[in-house]
Design a protein around this motif. Structure first.
Motif, short mmCIF file in Angstrom:
data_model
loop_
_atom_site.label_atom_id
_atom_site.label_comp_id
_atom_site.label_asym_id
_atom_site.label_seq_id
_atom_site.Cartn_x
_atom_site.Cartn_y
_atom_site.Cartn_z
N TYR A 6 3.57 -2.96 -8.04
CA TYR A 6 2.60 -2.03 -7.47
C TYR A 6 2.70 -0.66 -8.13
O TYR A 6 1.68 -0.06 -8.50
CB TYR A 6 2.83 -1.90 -5.96
N ALA B 141 5.71 10.12 -0.72
CA ALA B 141 4.77 9.10 -0.26
C ALA B 141 5.55 7.97 0.38
O ALA B 141 6.76 7.82 0.16
CB ALA B 141 3.93 8.58 -1.42
N THR B 142 4.86 7.19 1.20
CA THR B 142 5.49 6.04 1.86
C THR B 142 4.82 4.76 1.39
O THR B 142 3.58 4.65 1.43
CB THR B 142 5.38 6.15 3.39
N LEU B 143 5.64 3.83 0.92
CA LEU B 143 5.16 2.50 0.54
C LEU B 143 5.31 1.57 1.73
O LEU B 143 6.35 1.55 2.40
CB LEU B 143 5.98 1.95 -0.63
N THR B 144 4.27 0.79 1.99
CA THR B 144 4.32 -0.21 3.05
C THR B 144 4.17 -1.58 2.41
O THR B 144 3.18 -1.84 1.70
CB THR B 144 3.20 0.01 4.08
N PRO C 148 12.72 3.90 -5.01
CA PRO C 148 12.28 3.87 -3.61
C PRO C 148 13.47 3.72 -2.67
O PRO C 148 14.39 2.95 -2.94
CB PRO C 148 11.36 2.65 -3.55
N THR D 242 0.86 -1.19 0.00
CA THR D 242 0.00 0.00 0.00
C THR D 242 0.89 1.23 0.00
O THR D 242 2.10 1.14 0.23
CB THR D 242 -0.91 0.02 1.24
N HIS D 243 0.27 2.37 -0.26
CA HIS D 243 1.05 3.60 -0.15
C HIS D 243 0.19 4.72 0.42
O HIS D 243 -1.04 4.71 0.30
CB HIS D 243 1.64 4.01 -1.51
N GLU D 244 0.87 5.66 1.06
CA GLU D 244 0.19 6.81 1.66
C GLU D 244 0.99 8.06 1.35
O GLU D 244 2.22 8.10 1.54
CB GLU D 244 0.11 6.62 3.19
N ASN D 245 0.32 9.08 0.82
CA ASN D 245 0.99 10.33 0.48
C ASN D 245 1.25 11.13 1.74
O ASN D 245 0.34 11.42 2.53
CB ASN D 245 0.12 11.16 -0.47
N ILE E 188 7.13 -4.17 -5.07
CA ILE E 188 7.18 -2.71 -5.25
C ILE E 188 7.09 -2.34 -6.73
O ILE E 188 6.32 -1.45 -7.11
CB ILE E 188 8.48 -2.15 -4.63
N ASP F 183 10.31 5.22 1.21
CA ASP F 183 9.90 6.55 0.78
C ASP F 183 10.08 6.66 -0.73
O ASP F 183 11.10 6.21 -1.28
CB ASP F 183 10.73 7.64 1.48
#
Length: 332
Positions: free
Chosen positions: A78, A13-16, A90, A4-7, A75, A112
């Protein structure tokens, strides 16, 4: 595995990436089996070390390798599937907690990513880019017609051979002393393309040849390519080793390639019957064909010119943004 990712903001943004034990276990077990087959450990026959020993020695490194492969592939997939436009690669996040490869079964990785900024630049009505239509001149037209005439030409009987002639000849296998070979191979209508004769000395034997001329041909020197030699001798490549290199060639026909004349027959052959009925109409049709063939060049040139103008517009935009930011910083 779940990604998942969150801006964090407009540009970061951060990829988890979460990897569960079930995601990597099959690959790890296969890796350990392969390691056991290849392992050379003192006290055991090659490939027969106990599985428990292999597990103890290699399991941790196998887990690390397989998890890293999963994370890397996850990654990439995605980012591609979500159509995320990133700058660079990343990078491990500063928020990443340490990993205990000995104790953990499930893993979570944070990365990141730098998001490519979105902006729009447009051309105004004042911006113009020329679209070039290539003008067909006499030289270009004559060259095109010459090519057409060549493609629609044909082989015609000729008095004697030159470099580009085709010869029909009766080929008779000879002994090394050039005497006819008893029960030797004979080709009644062998076809010799002088242009394909590889050896210059062998080629010279055919230049100027006329119907009825006889010469001795070394087929191996003349046609070192087995496919060409097999075609000349009307046989399979597997049989070539059974033949002597020397053959007597008796010329039965000489043909020379003649380009098509620019006349009504050629017009009909290219454009259909009676579509073009004069040299002027033919030239007009040729010009249209040339322009159509060169249209791609015109469009590529137009694309390059428009791209260059957009680049200049972008540079101006970035310069304005830089000056505005500099002015605001000065005020602050």
């Amino acid at each position: 595995m779940n990604v998942t990712h969150e801006n964090n903001d407009a540009l970061i943004a951060t990829l988890t990436v979460k990897v569960d034990e079930a995601d990597y276990t099959p690959k790890v077990e296969q890796s350990l089996k392969n390691a056991r087959k290849q392992a050379v450990i003192k006290g055991f026959r090659p490939g027969h070390a106990p599985a428990s020993l292999i597990n103890k020695m290699y399991r941790k490194s196998a887990i690390v390798d397989e998890v890293n492969k999963l994370v890397s592939g996850g990654i990439s997939n995605y980012i591609f599937e979500e159509k995320i436009n990133i700058l660079g690669e990343p990078l491990p996040s500063e928020k990443q907690e340490s990993i205990d490869w000995d104790a953990q079964k499930d893993f979570e990785f944070l990365f990141d990513i730098a998001l490519a900024p979105e902006f729009e630049t447009k051309l105004s009505k004042r911006d113009k880019a020329p679209y070039y239509i290539i003008k067909v001149d006499d030289k270009m037209r004559d060259s095109y017609i010459e090519s057409i005439s060549g493609r629609h030409g044909s082989y015609q009987p000729a008095e004697k051979a030159d470099d580009d002639s085709l010869l029909n000849a009766t080929l008779t296998e000879l002994n090394a002393d050039e005497s006819p070979k008893e029960d030797g191979h004979t080709v009644e209508d062998g076809l010799v393309s002088i242009a394909l004769v590889a050896d210059e000395a062998e080629k010279a034997k055919f230049i100027g040849a006329k119907v009825g001329d006889v010469m001795v041909l070394d087929v191996i020197k003349a046609f070192p390519n087995e496919t060409d030699r097999a075609a000349l001798l009307s046989t399979d490549k597997e049989n070539l080793a059974n033949f002597e290199p020397l053959f007597q060639a008796t010329v039965t026909e000489v043909k020379h390639y003649v380009k098509a004349e620019v006349n009504q027959e050629l017009f009909d052959k290219i454009y259909g019957e009676a579509v073009v009925t004069s040299l002027e109409e033919f030239h007009s049709k040729v010009d249209e064909d040339i322009k159509a063939n060169l249209k791609g060049d015109s469009e590529r040139k137009f694309y390059i010119d428009v791209r260059d103008k957009l680049f200049v517009s972008l540079v101006k935009l970035l310069l304005r943004l830089f000056l505005v930011a500099k002015h605001l910083n000065h005020l602050l």
